[in-house]
Structures are given as C-alpha cells and as structure tokens.
Design a protein around this motif. Structure first.
Motif, PDB file in Angstrom:
ATOM      1  N   VAL A 182      -9.856   0.280 -20.057  1.00  0.00           N
ATOM      2  CA  VAL A 182      -9.148   1.524 -19.726  1.00  0.00           C
ATOM      3  C   VAL A 182      -8.947   1.626 -18.219  1.00  0.00           C
ATOM      4  N   VAL A 183     -10.001   1.219 -17.489  1.00  0.00           N
ATOM      5  CA  VAL A 183      -9.911   1.285 -16.033  1.00  0.00           C
ATOM      6  C   VAL A 183      -8.847   0.325 -15.510  1.00  0.00           C
ATOM      7  N   SER A 184      -8.691  -0.818 -16.176  1.00  0.00           N
ATOM      8  CA  SER A 184      -7.644  -1.743 -15.728  1.00  0.00           C
ATOM      9  C   SER A 184      -6.275  -1.114 -15.948  1.00  0.00           C
ATOM     10  N   ALA A 185      -6.119  -0.393 -17.063  1.00  0.00           N
ATOM     11  CA  ALA A 185      -4.850   0.313 -17.291  1.00  0.00           C
ATOM     12  C   ALA A 185      -4.627   1.359 -16.208  1.00  0.00           C
ATOM     13  N   LEU A 186      -5.718   2.031 -15.815  1.00  0.00           N
ATOM     14  CA  LEU A 186      -5.623   3.047 -14.765  1.00  0.00           C
ATOM     15  C   LEU A 186      -5.158   2.423 -13.452  1.00  0.00           C
ATOM     16  N   LEU A 187      -5.704   1.242 -13.141  1.00  0.00           N
ATOM     17  CA  LEU A 187      -5.321   0.569 -11.896  1.00  0.00           C
ATOM     18  C   LEU A 187      -3.834   0.235 -11.895  1.00  0.00           C
ATOM     19  N   ILE A 188      -3.350  -0.281 -13.022  1.00  0.00           N
ATOM     20  CA  ILE A 188      -1.929  -0.641 -13.087  1.00  0.00           C
ATOM     21  C   ILE A 188      -1.073   0.610 -12.963  1.00  0.00           C
ATOM     22  N   THR A 189      -1.494   1.686 -13.662  1.00  0.00           N
ATOM     23  CA  THR A 189      -0.738   2.935 -13.577  1.00  0.00           C
ATOM     24  C   THR A 189      -0.693   3.447 -12.145  1.00  0.00           C
ATOM     25  N   ALA A 190      -1.846   3.364 -11.457  1.00  0.00           N
ATOM     26  CA  ALA A 190      -1.892   3.846 -10.081  1.00  0.00           C
ATOM     27  C   ALA A 190      -0.967   3.038  -9.195  1.00  0.00           C
ATOM     28  N   ALA A 191      -0.956   1.715  -9.386  1.00  0.00           N
ATOM     29  CA  ALA A 191      -0.086   0.870  -8.573  1.00  0.00           C
ATOM     30  C   ALA A 191       1.376   1.233  -8.819  1.00  0.00           C
ATOM     31  N   LEU A 192       1.738   1.424 -10.098  1.00  0.00           N
ATOM     32  CA  LEU A 192       3.114   1.809 -10.430  1.00  0.00           C
ATOM     33  C   LEU A 192       3.450   3.165  -9.822  1.00  0.00           C
ATOM     34  N   GLY A 193       2.496   4.106  -9.971  1.00  0.00           N
ATOM     35  CA  GLY A 193       2.727   5.451  -9.441  1.00  0.00           C
ATOM     36  C   GLY A 193       2.965   5.422  -7.953  1.00  0.00           C
ATOM     37  N   ALA A 194       2.161   4.629  -7.239  1.00  0.00           N
ATOM     38  CA  ALA A 194       2.337   4.538  -5.790  1.00  0.00           C
ATOM     39  C   ALA A 194       3.696   3.969  -5.451  1.00  0.00           C
ATOM     40  N   MET A 195       4.130   2.958  -6.230  1.00  0.00           N
ATOM     41  CA  MET A 195       5.441   2.364  -5.950  1.00  0.00           C
ATOM     42  C   MET A 195       6.554   3.390  -6.168  1.00  0.00           C
ATOM     43  N   VAL A 196       6.431   4.165  -7.252  1.00  0.00           N
ATOM     44  CA  VAL A 196       7.474   5.165  -7.544  1.00  0.00           C
ATOM     45  C   VAL A 196       7.490   6.232  -6.449  1.00  0.00           C
ATOM     46  N   LEU A 197       6.294   6.693  -6.051  1.00  0.00           N
ATOM     47  CA  LEU A 197       6.218   7.778  -5.074  1.00  0.00           C
ATOM     48  C   LEU A 197       6.705   7.331  -3.701  1.00  0.00           C
ATOM     49  N   ALA A 198       6.298   6.118  -3.318  1.00  0.00           N
ATOM     50  CA  ALA A 198       6.592   5.690  -1.954  1.00  0.00           C
ATOM     51  C   ALA A 198       7.966   5.058  -1.829  1.00  0.00           C
ATOM     52  N   HIS A 199       8.668   4.898  -2.954  1.00  0.00           N
ATOM     53  CA  HIS A 199       9.981   4.266  -2.882  1.00  0.00           C
ATOM     54  C   HIS A 199      10.957   5.150  -2.119  1.00  0.00           C
ATOM     55  N   HIS A 200      11.656   4.524  -1.211  1.00  0.00           N
ATOM     56  CA  HIS A 200      12.548   5.282  -0.358  1.00  0.00           C
ATOM     57  C   HIS A 200      13.956   5.251  -0.946  1.00  0.00           C
ATOM     58  N   HIS A 201      14.509   6.430  -1.196  1.00  0.00           N
ATOM     59  CA  HIS A 201      15.865   6.490  -1.727  1.00  0.00           C
ATOM     60  C   HIS A 201      16.847   6.449  -0.564  1.00  0.00           C
ATOM     61  N   HIS A 202      17.507   5.325  -0.436  1.00  0.00           N
ATOM     62  CA  HIS A 202      18.377   5.177   0.727  1.00  0.00           C
ATOM     63  C   HIS A 202      19.637   6.008   0.610  1.00  0.00           C
ATOM     64  N   LYS A 203      20.055   6.269  -0.647  1.00  0.00           N
ATOM     65  CA  LYS A 203      21.299   7.010  -0.810  1.00  0.00           C
ATOM     66  C   LYS A 203      21.128   8.460  -0.365  1.00  0.00           C
ATOM     67  N   ALA A 204      19.915   8.980  -0.522  1.00  0.00           N
ATOM     68  CA  ALA A 204      19.707  10.404  -0.287  1.00  0.00           C
ATOM     69  C   ALA A 204      19.906  10.771   1.187  1.00  0.00           C
ATOM     70  N   ASP A 205      19.332   9.968   2.096  1.00  0.00           N
ATOM     71  CA  ASP A 205      19.472  10.365   3.498  1.00  0.00           C
ATOM     72  C   ASP A 205      20.331   9.339   4.233  1.00  0.00           C
ATOM     73  N   PHE A 206      21.600   9.700   4.406  1.00  0.00           N
ATOM     74  CA  PHE A 206      22.503   8.826   5.150  1.00  0.00           C
ATOM     75  C   PHE A 206      22.321   9.127   6.635  1.00  0.00           C
ATOM     76  N   ARG A 207      22.518   8.147   7.436  1.00  0.00           N
ATOM     77  CA  ARG A 207      22.385   8.389   8.879  1.00  0.00           C
ATOM     78  C   ARG A 207      23.618   9.128   9.381  1.00  0.00           C
ATOM     79  N   PRO A 208      23.451  10.103  10.263  1.00  0.00           N
ATOM     80  CA  PRO A 208      24.615  10.833  10.772  1.00  0.00           C
ATOM     81  C   PRO A 208      25.483   9.927  11.635  1.00  0.00           C
ATOM     82  N   THR A 209      26.790  10.105  11.499  1.00  0.00           N
ATOM     83  CA  THR A 209      27.706   9.288  12.294  1.00  0.00           C
ATOM     84  C   THR A 209      27.795   9.846  13.711  1.00  0.00           C
ATOM     85  N   GLN A 210      28.442   9.091  14.581  1.00  0.00           N
ATOM     86  CA  GLN A 210      28.569   9.518  15.970  1.00  0.00           C
ATOM     87  C   GLN A 210      29.347  10.837  16.064  1.00  0.00           C
ATOM     88  N   ARG A 211      30.371  10.950  15.199  1.00  0.00           N
ATOM     89  CA  ARG A 211      31.176  12.175  15.203  1.00  0.00           C
ATOM     90  C   ARG A 211      30.324  13.377  14.828  1.00  0.00           C
TER      91      ARG A 211
END
Lengths: 263, 99
Positions: free
Chosen positions: A159-188
């Motif tokens: 069960v603990v091994s399942a917990l470890l895998i879940t935690a690793a997946l959860g961290a990946m989902v949480l820390a994943h950066h959505h590039h589409k959401a924050d576009f860099r402002p243009t010079q204009r």
C-alpha cells in the motif's frame, strides 16, 4: 510509586553521547523557531536529523539510522533547500504576528503540553525491565526487519508503494507549468502599461541607483528631491536579502562633519 | 542513563515542532516543523522498540518515514503552486477562501 519507566541502565558511552547530543538537538530545534531566515532553519533541521540518526544507531536500529541519513538529510532536506531557492530569497519570515496574542497563547499551550508529556513519561511504568534488541537483532538488524516487512507487514508495504507512486504523480501534476496560461507580454503591451498605467512615474524607466562621491554601486538607493531614498532604484531581491546599503553613510552633511572632525 | 531519556527528548522535540507550526508564517518553515514532529514520533517508536525488545516499532518508524517523504513531495509541490499564483510563501497570504 514508580518513577520513570524502568528500563534499566545503558552503557556509559551511550550516556555521554546522549548528554552531549541531546541538548544540542533540542537547542537546534529551538533555533529553528527563532532564526529569521528559512535557509538557516533548514540547516538547523538537517542537524537535528543527523542527531536523530545517531540516536537510532545507538539504539540498535542500524537500518533506520542509515535510512534517516539517506532519506532525510539527503533527499528531504535537499528538496527543502531546492524549493527555498526556487521560491526565492525574500521568503524570510516576517516575524510579526498576524493574529493578535497568538504567540503567548502558543507558548503557554506548548509549555502545558510539554509538561504534560514529560510528567506522564515520568510517572509511567510498563512494569518490566528493558529487554533490549540483542535477541531480536541476533541475525542482523536488516535481516530481522526484512523478515517482518515481507511477512507480517507485506500488505502495508505494498500500500505504501502505491502511496509513493501516487505522491510522485501528484507532485508532477501540481508542479507542471501550463505554458499556455501565462503568455509573456509583448513590447507593445509593456509600453502601453507604462504610459496608461497607474502613474507616469516610471514612464521613463525606473530610476538608477544612487551615485555618491564615495560610493557608486547598485546596492545604494538614489535620493528623491526631498531627500528620501527612492525604493524603486534598488533591485527588490537585493533589498530582501539585506544586501542594500544605507544611503546615510554617503549623505553630504554627514561626510562634511566627518571631514571637519578629522581636521 | 535511563533509556527513557530518549522519550523525554522526543516529547520536547514534538512540542517544539508544534509551536513552530503555530508561530511561524513561512510555509516552508511550517513544513519543516511538521517534519520535526514526525521525527520525534519516530524516535519514540525506536525507543519503545528497544524497551520492548520488539522490532515492530522500527517497522512502524520505517513506514512513518515513507509517508513523511510522500507528504514532503506533495506539500512542497503545493507550496510551489501557491507561490506561482500568489508570489508569496507565507501561510497568511493564502486566504482566498476567507474572502
């Protein structure tokens, strides 16, 4: 009345080790609460972890002692420091209390709780002497632990091994950066923000750092016409790190008086 | 020296950790204090394992370590996410639900 759990006496070297390292660990833990910067807290924390690892090894828990060093002082503390670097240098605590009276209440409650625990331990008795682990560890600590882990505790282990895998997946989902959401402002857009923003104060760019007769570097704020330092003239992270110099040292009036004193 | 002294130290470390969770405002320091509490509990487990001559306590401490490692991974990921959206690692700033 029986005072303290009757667990027999330990060998002298262990007592010496305990009375040196124990108070140091408690002092380091207290220091964790008192130091202002999170990085210093992390280093004190690593110290407490190492002391605990030594305690484990002294108590015939060789495997746990090694795991403590590898997992805690190795992986977990490294992760903490990594996140500290990521979150930034200005993450030092503001030591002002936001809820009024929280600190005295917390300390009173802690003294009560600690006193309760210590007095409870002082009066408790398990009714027999300490057994020691020499019999249980006869075939070696790691072997004996493995025996338990893969027979009695094999289901929790899985069960603990399942917990470890879940935690690793959860961290990946949480820390994943959505590039589409924050576009860099243009010079204009930046230009529009500068002139149509809240004020025209920074329309011509932020002010440069102070230039004085005796000091010319980015760590001294420039002075506004009324003599106060301009906060935007120094990089914010320099200020947060405490590396900003005080402009008063280079104040003209101050310098003049010093020269006159020297004369 | 009485082996129960380890239990006293464990109680002290646990109390200090609890104070830290309440008093400190930086989420990362709060997290470290939680780790301190978990470790104090682990020290109790190991000491009781020795007192009773039974390795079950050490197995429990082992499981605690694994769960603590998972907790750190997820917790720090949450802190990074909050920091990204609010530019702050203080536990007081994440009060969106209050308003």
């Amino acid at each position: 009345m029986q005072l303290a759990i009757e667990v027999g006496q330990t060998a002298k070297p262990e007592a010496v080790m305990f009375w040196i390292l124990g108070p140091l660990a408690v002092a380091a833990a207290l220091g964790m609460l008192l130091v202002k910067k999170a990085v210093h807290s992390a280093i004190l924390m690593a110290y407490v972890m190492i002391v605990l690892a030594i305690f484990y090894i002294a108590q015939d828990a060789l495997f746990l002692g090694i795991v403590q060093v590898v997992v805690y002082t190795g992986a977990v503390m490294m992760l903490f420091l990594f996140i500290l670097m990521l979150v930034g240098v200005d993450s030092s605590d503001s030591l002002t209390e936001t809820i009024r009276g929280l600190r005295p209440i917390a300390i009173t409650a802690a003294i009560g709780f600690g006193g309760l625990m210590v007095s409870l331990l002082g009066r408790a008795s398990i009714g027999r002497n300490a057994v020691g682990l020499s019999a249980a560890n006869a075939d070696g600590n790691v072997q004996a632990l493995a025996q338990l882990l893969f027979s009695t505790y094999v289901w929790p282990f899985e069960v603990v091994s399942a917990l470890l895998i879940t935690a690793a997946l959860g961290a990946m989902v949480l820390a994943h950066h959505h590039h589409k959401a924050d576009f860099r402002p243009t010079q204009r857009q930046l230009s529009i923000n500068r002139f149509r923003g809240e004020s025209l104060g920074s329309a011509a760019g932020l002010p440069g750092p102070g230039v004085y007769a005796r000091h010319n570097a980015v760590d001294v704020p420039a002075l506004l016409p009324d003599g106060t330092p301009a906060p935007t003239s120094v990089n914010a992270s320099l200020e947060a790190r405490g590396d900003m110099l005080d402009y008063k040292k280079f104040d003209l009036a101050e310098v003049n008086t010093k020269v006159e004193e020297e004369k | 020296m009485n082996a129960a002294n380890y239990l006293y130290i464990s109680a002290l470390l646990f109390t200090i950790g609890a104070v830290g969770v309440v008093v400190r405002r930086n989420a990362i320091v709060v997290f470290m204090c939680i780790e301190l509490m978990l470790n104090a509990a682990n020290l109790s487990f190991v000491t009781f394992s020795r007192i009773n001559g039974d390795l079950n306590g050490q197995v429990m401490a082992f499981f605690t370590m694994v769960v603590a490692a998972c907790e750190v991974v997820v917790g720090l990921a949450i802190i990074v996410t909050i920091y990204r959206s609010r530019r702050s690692a203080s536990v007081d700033d994440a009060s969106l639900l209050k308003r």
